[in-house]
Design a protein around this motif. Sequence first.
Motif, PDB file in Angstrom:
ATOM      1  N   ARG B 175       0.839  -1.195   0.000  1.00 54.79           N
ATOM      2  CA  ARG B 175       0.000   0.000   0.000  1.00 54.79           C
ATOM      3  C   ARG B 175       0.878   1.251   0.000  1.00 54.79           C
ATOM      4  O   ARG B 175       2.076   1.175   0.218  1.00 54.79           O
ATOM      5  CB  ARG B 175      -0.877  -0.001   1.257  1.00 54.79           C
ATOM      6  CG  ARG B 175      -1.744  -1.239   1.423  1.00 54.79           C
ATOM      7  CD  ARG B 175      -2.258  -1.350   2.859  1.00 54.79           C
ATOM      8  NE  ARG B 175      -2.736  -0.082   3.348  1.00 54.79           N
ATOM      9  CZ  ARG B 175      -4.018   0.290   3.411  1.00 54.79           C
ATOM     10  NH1 ARG B 175      -4.950  -0.561   3.021  1.00 54.79           N
ATOM     11  NH2 ARG B 175      -4.367   1.480   3.858  1.00 54.79           N
ATOM     12  N   ILE B 176       0.263   2.388  -0.197  1.00 53.88           N
ATOM     13  CA  ILE B 176       1.051   3.625  -0.151  1.00 53.88           C
ATOM     14  C   ILE B 176       1.509   3.910   1.273  1.00 53.88           C
ATOM     15  O   ILE B 176       2.452   4.656   1.481  1.00 53.88           O
ATOM     16  CB  ILE B 176       0.270   4.867  -0.670  1.00 53.88           C
ATOM     17  CG1 ILE B 176      -1.000   5.101   0.160  1.00 53.88           C
ATOM     18  CG2 ILE B 176      -0.034   4.751  -2.138  1.00 53.88           C
ATOM     19  CD1 ILE B 176      -1.507   6.523   0.082  1.00 53.88           C
ATOM     20  N   ASP B 177       0.827   3.316   2.262  1.00 53.87           N
ATOM     21  CA  ASP B 177       1.098   3.729   3.642  1.00 53.87           C
ATOM     22  C   ASP B 177       1.811   2.682   4.486  1.00 53.87           C
ATOM     23  O   ASP B 177       2.044   2.904   5.665  1.00 53.87           O
ATOM     24  CB  ASP B 177      -0.210   4.157   4.335  1.00 53.87           C
ATOM     25  CG  ASP B 177      -1.291   3.073   4.265  1.00 53.87           C
ATOM     26  OD1 ASP B 177      -0.956   1.904   3.970  1.00 53.87           O
ATOM     27  OD2 ASP B 177      -2.461   3.397   4.513  1.00 53.87           O
ATOM     28  N   ASN B 178       2.147   1.517   3.924  1.00 52.19           N
ATOM     29  CA  ASN B 178       2.744   0.492   4.790  1.00 52.19           C
ATOM     30  C   ASN B 178       4.191   0.118   4.428  1.00 52.19           C
ATOM     31  O   ASN B 178       4.609  -1.020   4.537  1.00 52.19           O
ATOM     32  CB  ASN B 178       1.839  -0.756   4.889  1.00 52.19           C
ATOM     33  CG  ASN B 178       1.750  -1.556   3.595  1.00 52.19           C
ATOM     34  OD1 ASN B 178       2.066  -1.046   2.539  1.00 52.19           O
ATOM     35  ND2 ASN B 178       1.307  -2.783   3.694  1.00 52.19           N
ATOM     36  N   GLY B 179       4.936   1.126   4.039  1.00 53.80           N
ATOM     37  CA  GLY B 179       6.376   0.913   3.841  1.00 53.80           C
ATOM     38  C   GLY B 179       6.705   0.108   2.606  1.00 53.80           C
ATOM     39  O   GLY B 179       7.634  -0.709   2.609  1.00 53.80           O
ATOM     40  N   ASN B 252      10.169   3.346   3.414  1.00 54.02           N
ATOM     41  CA  ASN B 252       9.916   4.031   4.680  1.00 54.02           C
ATOM     42  C   ASN B 252       9.492   3.024   5.746  1.00 54.02           C
ATOM     43  O   ASN B 252       9.172   1.880   5.435  1.00 54.02           O
ATOM     44  CB  ASN B 252       8.810   5.078   4.495  1.00 54.02           C
ATOM     45  CG  ASN B 252       9.313   6.333   3.804  1.00 54.02           C
ATOM     46  OD1 ASN B 252      10.431   6.785   4.057  1.00 54.02           O
ATOM     47  ND2 ASN B 252       8.487   6.909   2.941  1.00 54.02           N
ATOM     48  N   GLY B 253       9.467   3.469   6.992  1.00 60.73           N
ATOM     49  CA  GLY B 253       8.950   2.638   8.065  1.00 60.73           C
ATOM     50  C   GLY B 253       7.456   2.403   7.905  1.00 60.73           C
ATOM     51  O   GLY B 253       6.835   2.896   6.966  1.00 60.73           O
ATOM     52  N   ASN B 254       6.886   1.650   8.803  1.00 68.33           N
ATOM     53  CA  ASN B 254       5.470   1.296   8.706  1.00 68.33           C
ATOM     54  C   ASN B 254       4.826   1.282  10.086  1.00 68.33           C
ATOM     55  O   ASN B 254       5.010   0.339  10.851  1.00 68.33           O
ATOM     56  CB  ASN B 254       5.336  -0.079   8.043  1.00 68.33           C
ATOM     57  CG  ASN B 254       3.900  -0.573   8.011  1.00 68.33           C
ATOM     58  OD1 ASN B 254       2.968   0.224   8.062  1.00 68.33           O
ATOM     59  ND2 ASN B 254       3.729  -1.888   7.932  1.00 68.33           N
ATOM     60  N   ILE B 255       4.046   2.341  10.403  1.00 66.57           N
ATOM     61  CA  ILE B 255       3.323   2.345  11.684  1.00 66.57           C
ATOM     62  C   ILE B 255       1.880   1.854  11.510  1.00 66.57           C
ATOM     63  O   ILE B 255       1.155   1.745  12.474  1.00 66.57           O
ATOM     64  CB  ILE B 255       3.318   3.737  12.373  1.00 66.57           C
ATOM     65  CG1 ILE B 255       2.515   4.764  11.574  1.00 66.57           C
ATOM     66  CG2 ILE B 255       4.738   4.236  12.623  1.00 66.57           C
ATOM     67  CD1 ILE B 255       2.211   6.044  12.371  1.00 66.57           C
ATOM     68  N   THR B 256       1.479   1.554  10.289  1.00 67.48           N
ATOM     69  CA  THR B 256       0.107   1.072  10.091  1.00 67.48           C
ATOM     70  C   THR B 256      -0.013  -0.367  10.588  1.00 67.48           C
ATOM     71  O   THR B 256       0.994  -1.049  10.778  1.00 67.48           O
ATOM     72  CB  THR B 256      -0.313   1.084   8.598  1.00 67.48           C
ATOM     73  OG1 THR B 256       0.252  -0.067   7.938  1.00 67.48           O
ATOM     74  CG2 THR B 256       0.147   2.353   7.897  1.00 67.48           C
ATOM     75  N   PRO B 257      -1.245  -0.845  10.786  1.00 68.19           N
ATOM     76  CA  PRO B 257      -1.397  -2.250  11.190  1.00 68.19           C
ATOM     77  C   PRO B 257      -1.152  -3.224  10.044  1.00 68.19           C
ATOM     78  O   PRO B 257      -1.172  -4.430  10.264  1.00 68.19           O
ATOM     79  CB  PRO B 257      -2.881  -2.334  11.626  1.00 68.19           C
ATOM     80  CG  PRO B 257      -3.365  -0.934  11.717  1.00 68.19           C
ATOM     81  CD  PRO B 257      -2.518  -0.120  10.787  1.00 68.19           C
ATOM     82  N   TYR B 258      -0.934  -2.709   8.842  1.00 65.03           N
ATOM     83  CA  TYR B 258      -0.788  -3.583   7.680  1.00 65.03           C
ATOM     84  C   TYR B 258       0.627  -4.121   7.567  1.00 65.03           C
ATOM     85  O   TYR B 258       1.529  -3.435   7.057  1.00 65.03           O
ATOM     86  CB  TYR B 258      -1.154  -2.832   6.401  1.00 65.03           C
ATOM     87  CG  TYR B 258      -2.532  -2.212   6.428  1.00 65.03           C
ATOM     88  CD1 TYR B 258      -3.672  -3.015   6.399  1.00 65.03           C
ATOM     89  CD2 TYR B 258      -2.709  -0.839   6.515  1.00 65.03           C
ATOM     90  CE1 TYR B 258      -4.939  -2.455   6.441  1.00 65.03           C
ATOM     91  CE2 TYR B 258      -3.975  -0.263   6.547  1.00 65.03           C
ATOM     92  CZ  TYR B 258      -5.082  -1.079   6.511  1.00 65.03           C
ATOM     93  OH  TYR B 258      -6.326  -0.515   6.554  1.00 65.03           O
TER      94      TYR B 258
END
Lengths: 292, 292
Positions: B175-179, B252-258
Motif C-alpha cells: 500500500r502507499i502507507d505500509n512501507g 519508509n517505516g510502517n506504523i500502520t497495522p498492515y
Amino acid sequence: MTATQTSRYPSRVEPVPRLLPRHDPVVWGDASLGPLDADRLGRYERVGFLEMESLLRPDEVTELLAEVDRLATDPDILTSERAVREPGDQTLRSVFEVHRVSERFAALCADERLVGPARQILGSDVYVHQSRVNRKPGFRGREFYWHSDFETWHIEDGMPAMRALSVSISLTANRIDNGSLMIIPGSHRRYVSCVGETPDDHYRQSLRAQEYGVPDDESLQALVDDAGGIRTVVGGAGSVVMFDCNAMHGSNGNITPYARCNVFVVFNSVENRLVEPFGGLSPRPGFLADRS
Amino acid sequence: MTATQTSRYPSRVEPVPRLLPRHDPVVWGDASLGPLDADRLGRYERVGFLEMESLLRPDEVTELLAEVDRLATDPDILTSERAVREPGDQTLRSVFEVHRVSERFAALCADERLVGPARQILGSDVYVHQSRVNRKPGFRGREFYWHSDFETWHIEDGMPAMRALSVSISLTANRIDNGSLMIIPGSHRRYVSCVGETPDDHYRQSLRAQEYGVPDDESLQALVDDAGGIRTVVGGAGSVVMFDCNAMHGSNGNITPYARCNVFVVFNSVENRLVEPFGGLSPRPGFLADRS
C-alpha cells in the motif's frame, strides 16, 4: 500517583488498555451560521477531519517559509525551551508558541479562513491552545507514532472536553512518500484509554519520542478495521487539514529527499479552558498548553 | 584495507562520494526471444524495473504464506544464521536462502514466470544468487534506507558486472502507507560510489541496520531530480516487481497495522559468477551470496 479529579476520559491508570465511547459532540455549532455548509460539517462529524486544498496563496506560503527560516536561525529561539531538535543531529524539528514569537504567525493564527470554521465547529469563540511549526527533514525524517492529541491534553494539560481542533497548514507538498499525516477516519468517536503511568516532567523527552499515552495495537487495529482504512493526507503547499482533537493520527518516517514543513494551530473553545491536569501531575509549561 | 583487483565500480575507498556512469548494458537479451515484448523490455531498460500485477494466483499466495509461517516457527530456521530478527523484539524479519530450506520456495525460484523474463533480460541462463523472505511487521516496521544492491554485491561479494536482477514477490498488499518498495526510476544507469571503509564481518550488523555502502544525500537528490520523482510500488498480493541490480531503492517505516511479507529472488547471469570481493575483504557466507 492517582488522578486528583474524576475524569470521563481516564488514561494511564489501568493495567489494560480500553476503547471508551466519546461523551462530547464532534460539531458544537450550527451549519446555518457558516462558513462551512451542512455537507462539510456532516463529513467532519463523521470522519473527524476536513481537507481544504489551496487555502493559502503561493505568496503567503513563500512568506511563511521565509519566516520559518528566520526562526530556525534565531539564536534566541534555538536556545529557548520552545525549540525541539532532532535527537541525532540537533536540527530544529519544532518551534512551539510561534504566534507569540512572530507577528506573521500571530496573524496566521487569527486568520478568519482558519478561525471561522474553528468557531463554527466548536460552537463558541476560540483561542489558541497551542501553535507550532514542524519541520520533517528529508532523508532522515522520523516517524510520529499514532496518538490522540486529546489524550495528552486531557491527562497532562487538563483540557476537560473534546471541544478543540487542530489545523495543519502545509508549507510544502504532502506526498504519499514523504511521511505525510495519516488519520484513521472515525477514530475521533472513541477514546483509547492507554496504559502506563506518567513520570513528572516527562514532556521534555516526549517531544522527541513518545513513551506515554501510546495506544495499544489491538485498539488501533479495531479503529482501522472499523474505518476500513487509513487516510493519508496529501496535497500541495498551502493546503490545510482540520481535525478533531481526538482523531487518531500519526506519520511514517521519511527517507525521500522531500522535506516537509507544516504549521499546527490548535483552537480550543473558550468554554473548554484548561483546569488541573486529569493525570494528577503538574501542568506542562504554557508554550505547550496556554493557561493564560 | 585496499581493493585486491581493479574495479570499474569502486566504492568505499575515496573520502568523497561520486556519481559514476554505468558500464554495462541493462538489457542483455533480445525482444524476439520473449516472453517480454519490445515495449516492456524498452521500459525496463529506461526505468530499471517492471511491475507485473497478479502474477501469482490467490491460492499460490495462500500456500506461500503458510510456508512462511512454517519457516517462522521452525526452531532450526530461527536459530540458524539464515534468520534475521528485529533488533527490538526479536521477531523474525528475514530468512535467507529459502530455496535451499523449502521445496515450495525452490519451486517458486524455478518458476518459468520468473525465470523466463530474467533469462531474457540478462541474455543467458541464470541462477539464484540470493533468495529471502522479508517480513515487515505492522505498527513497528522499520525503514530500509536507499541502496543499490549491486554496490554491496560487487564490493562485498565479488559480482563483476551489472548483470543480475531482483524479483520481489508480494504475498501481502503493498500500500502507499505500509512501507512499500520505493524505486528511483532511471537510477540504475548511474553508480553511486559511497564513502567509508568496510570492517570485516560487518554483514551481521548490516542485515539489521545499514552503515556501509550508504549513498550520500547529494547523489540521491541528483538521482531523484533527474527522475522527476520516486516510484512507490503498490499492488495486491501476488503482484511482482523485477528490478535491475543497480536500481536505487528503499522503503519508509510502517506504523500502520498492515504488515507486509515479500519474497525476494535474485537471479544472476551464469556468465557473471562471483569472483573475489572487490572491496578486498573475505567473501560473505553462501546464504547471502551463492558461490557454489
